[in-house]
Design a protein around this motif. Structure first.
Motif, short mmCIF file in Angstrom:
data_model
loop_
_atom_site.label_atom_id
_atom_site.label_comp_id
_atom_site.label_asym_id
_atom_site.label_seq_id
_atom_site.Cartn_x
_atom_site.Cartn_y
_atom_site.Cartn_z
N LEU A 76 36.84 48.85 40.30
CA LEU A 76 37.25 47.53 40.97
C LEU A 76 36.39 46.81 42.09
O LEU A 76 36.09 45.66 41.64
CB LEU A 76 38.80 47.69 41.64
CG LEU A 76 39.53 46.57 42.03
CD1 LEU A 76 39.75 45.35 40.90
CD2 LEU A 76 40.75 46.86 42.58
N GLN A 100 37.89 46.07 47.34
CA GLN A 100 39.21 46.20 46.96
C GLN A 100 40.21 46.21 48.14
O GLN A 100 41.30 45.40 48.00
CB GLN A 100 39.31 47.70 46.32
CG GLN A 100 40.72 48.10 46.00
CD GLN A 100 41.67 48.68 46.86
OE1 GLN A 100 40.87 49.68 47.74
NE2 GLN A 100 42.93 48.47 47.04
N TRP A 105 39.00 54.52 40.28
CA TRP A 105 39.60 52.99 40.21
C TRP A 105 38.81 52.09 41.07
O TRP A 105 38.55 51.05 40.70
CB TRP A 105 41.13 53.24 40.30
CG TRP A 105 41.57 51.81 40.31
CD1 TRP A 105 42.25 51.12 39.55
CD2 TRP A 105 42.27 51.20 41.74
NE1 TRP A 105 42.70 49.86 40.12
CE2 TRP A 105 42.72 50.05 41.38
CE3 TRP A 105 42.04 51.81 43.09
CZ2 TRP A 105 43.40 49.29 42.17
CZ3 TRP A 105 42.73 50.65 43.94
CH2 TRP A 105 43.18 49.68 43.47
N GLN A 106 38.92 52.59 42.62
CA GLN A 106 38.37 51.54 43.32
C GLN A 106 36.94 51.46 43.08
O GLN A 106 36.45 50.27 43.30
CB GLN A 106 38.47 52.17 44.85
CG GLN A 106 38.25 51.28 45.86
CD GLN A 106 38.38 52.05 47.25
OE1 GLN A 106 37.86 53.21 47.56
NE2 GLN A 106 39.03 51.41 48.27
N PHE A 157 42.12 50.18 32.94
CA PHE A 157 41.96 51.50 33.71
C PHE A 157 43.40 52.16 33.30
O PHE A 157 43.16 53.33 33.06
CB PHE A 157 41.74 51.22 34.85
CG PHE A 157 41.50 52.44 35.71
CD1 PHE A 157 40.35 52.86 36.00
CD2 PHE A 157 42.42 53.29 36.33
CE1 PHE A 157 40.08 54.02 36.63
CE2 PHE A 157 42.41 54.40 36.93
CZ PHE A 157 40.96 54.86 37.15
N PHE A 158 44.52 51.83 33.51
CA PHE A 158 45.64 52.54 33.51
C PHE A 158 46.04 52.84 31.94
O PHE A 158 46.45 54.26 31.57
CB PHE A 158 46.99 52.05 34.26
CG PHE A 158 46.48 52.04 35.85
CD1 PHE A 158 46.49 53.38 36.24
CD2 PHE A 158 46.09 50.97 36.55
CE1 PHE A 158 46.10 53.56 37.60
CE2 PHE A 158 45.74 51.10 37.77
CZ PHE A 158 45.65 52.48 38.57
N TYR A 165 41.42 44.45 35.08
CA TYR A 165 40.74 45.68 35.15
C TYR A 165 42.09 46.79 35.23
O TYR A 165 41.75 47.75 34.45
CB TYR A 165 40.12 45.64 36.57
CG TYR A 165 39.30 47.17 36.57
CD1 TYR A 165 38.65 47.81 36.02
CD2 TYR A 165 40.05 47.85 37.92
CE1 TYR A 165 38.03 48.99 36.20
CE2 TYR A 165 39.61 48.99 38.24
CZ TYR A 165 38.53 49.57 37.44
OH TYR A 165 38.12 50.81 37.65
N ASP A 166 43.03 46.45 36.01
CA ASP A 166 44.08 47.41 36.13
C ASP A 166 44.74 48.06 34.99
O ASP A 166 44.80 49.14 34.54
CB ASP A 166 45.15 46.99 37.01
CG ASP A 166 44.84 47.06 38.45
OD1 ASP A 166 43.86 47.78 38.92
OD2 ASP A 166 45.80 46.59 39.49
N GLN A 167 44.99 46.73 34.12
CA GLN A 167 45.66 47.04 32.60
C GLN A 167 44.57 47.84 31.73
O GLN A 167 44.97 48.80 31.28
CB GLN A 167 45.92 45.82 32.08
CG GLN A 167 47.15 45.04 32.36
CD GLN A 167 46.91 43.70 31.87
OE1 GLN A 167 46.17 43.03 31.31
NE2 GLN A 167 48.17 42.88 32.31
N VAL A 211 41.14 41.36 38.51
CA VAL A 211 41.81 42.58 38.97
C VAL A 211 42.97 43.00 38.23
O VAL A 211 42.99 44.23 37.81
CB VAL A 211 42.66 42.41 40.28
CG1 VAL A 211 43.25 43.72 40.81
CG2 VAL A 211 41.31 42.17 41.31
N GLU A 212 43.74 42.05 37.80
CA GLU A 212 44.97 42.51 36.82
C GLU A 212 44.28 43.03 35.44
O GLU A 212 44.97 44.13 34.84
CB GLU A 212 45.83 41.24 36.65
CG GLU A 212 46.78 40.98 37.80
CD GLU A 212 47.71 39.64 37.53
OE1 GLU A 212 47.36 38.93 36.88
OE2 GLU A 212 48.32 39.48 38.33
#
Length: 139
Positions: A35, A46, A31-32, A132-133, A128-130, A125-126
C-alpha cells in the motif's frame, strides 16, 4: 529448538511461522509495504492515509471532529497520531485549530488540498485492498 541457549525451548510452537500473531504481523507488513508503494505518488504513507481518511469520514457532513475522535476511531497510539497529524498539517493536508469548547483539544479537518489528495488516493487504496485480500482468499 532445544540446545540453542536459554529460552529457546520455552515456546510450544515449532517456530514463528506457527504463531498466529507472527502470521498476522507478517501479512500486515506485506499489505502495508504494498500500500505504501501505491500511496507514494500521492506523497502519503499508509498511516497518513488512514488519518486523512478518518478525518474525511468523521467530518463528511460538516461535523466537528477532534484529534481524540481520530485516535479513538483508529485505535492508534495518541503520540503516533499526533506526530503524523503534525506532518499532515505541515504539508497543508489538514488543519488542527484549538477547540473553542476545550482549549486542550484540537479539532481536525481536511484542507482543500487534503480532500483532493484523499479523493485521488481512495480508489487506489480500495483497489489494492480488494486485490490483496482476494489473493489471500483463494490461497
Amino acid at each position: 529448538m532445544t540446545g540453542q541457549g536459554p529460552g529457546w525451548d520455552l515456546s510450544s510452537l515449532a517456530g514463528p511461522q506457527a504463531s498466529p500473531g507472527f502470521k498476522l504481523w507478517h501479512e500486515f507488513m506485506l499489505w502495508q509495504r504494498g500500500l505504501n508503494a501505491r500511496l507514494k505518488p500521492f506523497g502519503l504513507t499508509q498511516p497518513q492515509f488512514a488519518i486523512l481518511a478518518v478525518c474525511g469520514w468523521l467530518t463528511r457532513d460538516g461535523q466537528d471532529a477532534t484529534q481524540r475522535d481520530v485516535i479513538d476511531f483508529l485505535g492508534m497510539d495518541r503520540m503516533h497520531v499526533s506526530q503524523i497529524a503534525t506532518r499532515l498539517e505541515r504539508d497543508k493536508l489538514i488543519e488542527r485549530p484549538t477547540s473553542t469548547a476545550d482549549q486542550r483539544s484540537k479539532r481536525v479537518r481536511l484542507t482543500p488540498l487534503g480532500r483532493e489528495r484523499l479523493v485521488g488516493a481512495m480508489p487506489v487504496v480500495e483497489t489494492y485492498d480488494q486485490q490483496f485480500f482476494a489473493a489471500r482468499e483463494t490461497s
